[in-house]
Write an enzyme that holds these catalytic residues in place. Structure first.
Site, mmCIF file in Angstrom:
data_model
loop_
_atom_site.group_PDB
_atom_site.id
_atom_site.type_symbol
_atom_site.label_atom_id
_atom_site.label_comp_id
_atom_site.label_asym_id
_atom_site.label_seq_id
_atom_site.Cartn_x
_atom_site.Cartn_y
_atom_site.Cartn_z
ATOM 1 C CB SER A 255 -22.904 38.560 -60.452
ATOM 2 O OG SER A 255 -24.114 38.297 -59.761
ATOM 3 C CE LYS A 256 -24.712 43.217 -66.282
ATOM 4 N NZ LYS A 256 -24.063 42.139 -67.054
ATOM 5 N NE ARG A 257 -26.589 35.971 -58.546
ATOM 6 C CZ ARG A 257 -25.980 35.832 -57.381
ATOM 7 N NH1 ARG A 257 -26.636 35.978 -56.267
ATOM 8 N NH2 ARG A 257 -24.702 35.525 -57.333
ATOM 9 N N GLY A 259 -27.022 44.156 -57.960
ATOM 10 C CA GLY A 259 -27.282 45.539 -58.387
ATOM 11 C C GLY A 259 -26.192 45.973 -59.341
#
Ligand code: GLU
Length: 489
Positions: A255-257, A259
Site C-alpha cells: 500500500s501507500k505506506r 512508498g
C-alpha cells in the site's frame, strides 16, 4: 481452448494504476494473447465521489507505457461498448427487467432504519446478520400498488430456497466453496435506480461475453453473489481466477505506506516498462521456475493460469532494480540515449536543439553509463559534471586526493602531456597518461585520482580516459587549471 477467450481488466478510476492492478492487467493481457483472445479494458467509474477523469487518463497512460494494448476499450472502442460503466446504465435496467420477468428479483420497501434494527437483532441472536427477507413474501399486487404510490424501494435478488452451497472451480485456488446462507438477498438496484457494484459488474461481464474473470482475490467474497446473479439471469458462469495479494517486504499488503506504488511513479524513477512488466509477471507466475528475464513476447506465448501461485507474492524493490539494470545493460546505445534524454532535459543539461546536435556525443556517453546504472534517474547525478560550466570539488576529495603529496606535480605533468597530444581520443589519452606516474615519481593512483577529481569534482566517475575524451581538451585543461590551485606540491 476452443471457445474464443474474452477477458477484461476493470479498474475503478479512484486512483492511479498501482502495482497490484498492473499485475492483474498484465495477466489478463497475457492470457488473451496466449489464447489468441480479446483483451478488454473497462472503466468502472460508478463511484461518482471518487472517480475522476484525471485518474482515468492516468490509467490509460500507464497501460500504454506498459505496452498493454487492448482490443476493446476507451478510445479504441469495440462492438461491446461503451466501455465506461456510467454509460451502461440502460443494460443494467434491461437485466433487471429480465430478472423481474423471471421472478428472480423482488422490490424491498424496508427503510435503512428498519434494516439496521434487523441487522442488530440478527447480531444479538448470533445468527447471520443479513437481510431477513421480510419483503420477499409481499404479494405481487401489493408490491405493484406500493410502487405505483411512489413508495421508495430497492430491488433484491431472490436467492433460490433450494440452492446448495456455492462451489466453483477457481483456476488459481482450486475449488472454492461458500455456504449459501452466507449470501443475502442482495440489493441489485438502489432506491435511486442505480445498479449496485456486484450487479453492474456481472451484467457487464455477461453483456461483454467475458469468458474468464481474472482479478485480485480482494474480490473473492463478491464471487458467490455474482454467481447467483449469473444463475438468475440464466447465463453461463465464466471461469474465475483470483490472484493472491502482493505484499510489501514487511509481509503487509502493499500500500501507500510502502512508498510510491503507482506505475507512473516507477516510470518517473527511471524504471523501464519492459523491466516492470517482466518483474510484475514474476510476482505470482513463473515461466519455468528458473528463468527470471523474459520478454513480453515470451510471456504472451507461455502464460498460463496453472502456473499462477496461490501464495501471496512479496514485492522486492531490490530485485526490480536489479532486473531494470539487466534491461539497461542490454539496451543498444541508440535506445539508451533515447531513454536518458528526457532525464537530461529535465535536469536542464540539454536544450531541445542539443538533443540532435549532440546525439553523436550522447552515443559515446551511453556505453559508459549502461554498466553503472540500474535506474535511468541515476544518470543525472552521475554525468552532471560533464554538462557543468565549472566543477565544484567535493570537500572530501580536496583533502583525500588533492591534498596528497605529489598531486600538484601530477596535475602539471598531465596537463602538459594532454596539451601536447596530437589527438584527443580515449586510447591516445590513456597511452600518454599511463606514462606519467613513472616519469614524475608519483603513484598511479594519486595521478589518476587527481585528474578525476579535477574534471569531475568527485572520486567516483565513469571511466577516466573516456570522460576526458567526452569533455574535450579545452574543458579538461581548464578544469585541471582550477584544481591545480588546490593541490599540494
Ligand atoms: N473495479 C474493480 C477494482 O478496481 C475490479 C472488478 C473486477 O475485476 O471484477 O477493483
Amino acid at each position: 481452448m476452443s471457445e474464443h477467450v474474452r477477458v477484461r481488466f476493470a479498474p475503478s478510476p479512484t486512483g492511479h494504476l498501482h502495482i497490484g492492478g498492473a499485475r492483474t492487467a498484465i495477466y489478463n493481457w497475457a492470457f488473451a494473447r496466449r489464447h489468441g483472445g480479446t483483451f478488454i479494458l473497462r472503466i468502472e467509474d460508478t463511484d461518482p465521489e471518487r472517480s475522476t477523469e484525471e485518474n482515468t487518463q492516468a490509467i490509460l497512460r500507464a497501460m500504454e507505457w506498459l505496452g498493454l494494448d487492448y482490443n476493446e476499450g476507451p478510445v479504441v472502442g469495440g462492438e461491446y461498448g461503451p466501455y465506461f460503466q456510467t454509460q451502461r446504465f440502460a443494460s443494467y435496467a434491461d437485466a433487471l427487467e429480465r430478472l423481474k420477468t423471471a421472478g428472480a428479483s423482488y422490490p424491498c420497501f424496508c427503510t435503512s432504519a428498519d434494516l439496521e434494527i434487523k441487522r442488530e437483532a440478527g447480531r444479538i441472536q448470533g445468527g447471520f446478520a443479513g437481510y431477513d427477507r421480510t419483503c420477499r413474501s409481499i404479494d405481487a399486487d401489493t408490491a405493484a400498488a406500493r410502487i405505483a404510490a411512489g413508495e421508495p424501494h430497492v430491488w433484491r435478488l431472490k436467492v433460490p430456497e433450494q440452492r446448495g452451497d456455492i462451489v466453483f472451480p477457481d483456476a488459481v485456488r482450486g475449488e472454492v466453496s461458500f455456504p449459501v446462507d452466507a449470501v443475502d438477498d442482495l440489493v441489485l438496484v438502489r432506491t435511486d435506480g442505480t445498479a449496485t457494484y456486484n450487479f453492474a459488474v456481472t451484467v457487464d461481464d455477461v453483456t461483454m461475453a467475458i469468458t474468464h474473470v481474472i482479478r485480485g482475490d480482494d474480490h473473492l467474497s463478491n464471487t458467490p453473489k455474482q454467481i447467483l446473479i449469473y444463475e438468475a439471469l440464466g447465463e453461463p458462469v465464466p471461469v474465475f481466477a483470483h490472484l493472491s495479494m502482493i505484499l510489501g517486504a514487511d509481509g503487509k499488503r502493499l500500500s501507500k505506506r510502502h512508498g510510491a506504488t503507482s506505475v507512473e511513479s516507477y516510470r518517473d524513477q527511471g524504471f523501464l516498462p519492459e523491466a516492470v512488466m517482466n518483474y510484475l509477471a514474476l510476482l505470482g507466475w513463473s515461466l519455468d521456475g528458473e528463468t527470471t528475464v523474459f520478454s513480453r513476447e515470451t510471456l504472451a506465448e507461455n502464460f498460463s493460469l496453472d502456473r499462477v501461485s496461490r501464495n501471496p507474492a512479496i514485492f522486492d524493490d531490490e530485485k526490480l532494480e536489479w532486473l531494470n539494470g539487466v534491461y539497461v545493460r542490454e539496451m543498444s546505445a541508440q535506445t539508451l540515449v533515447d531513454q536518458m534524454v528526457p532525464y537530461l532535459q529535465a535536469a536542464g543539461f540539454l536544450s531541445p536543439e542539443e538533443v540532435s546536435t549532440r546525439r553523436d556525443w550522447l552515443l559515446r556517453l551511453a556505453p559508459l553509463i549502461s554498466e553503472r546504472v540500474k535506474r535511468l534517474d541515476e544518470v543525472v547525478p552521475m554525468v552532471g559534471f560533464l554538462f557543468a560550466d565549472t566543477v565544484v570539488i567535493e570537500e572530501s576529495a580536496l583533502a583525500k586526493v588533492l591534498g596528497k603529496e605529489g598531486a600538484g606535480v601530477a596535475l602539471d605533468a598531465c596537463r602538459e602531456t594532454l596539451a601536447g597530444l596530437s589527438a584527443f581520443d580515449a586510447a591516445t589519452i590513456e597511452a600518454a597518461l599511463r606514462e606519467v606516474p613513472e616519469r614524475v615519481g608519483v603513484k598511479p593512483k594519486v595521478v589518476f585520482q587527481a585528474v578525476r577529481v579535477a574534471v569531475s569534482g568527485t572520486t567516483v566517475s565513469p571511466p577516466l580516459f573516456e570522460v576526458l575524451e567526452l569533455l574535450g581538451r579545452e574543458q579538461t585543461l581548464a578544469r585541471i587549471d582550477v584544481a591545480r590551485k588546490y593541490a599540494v606540491e
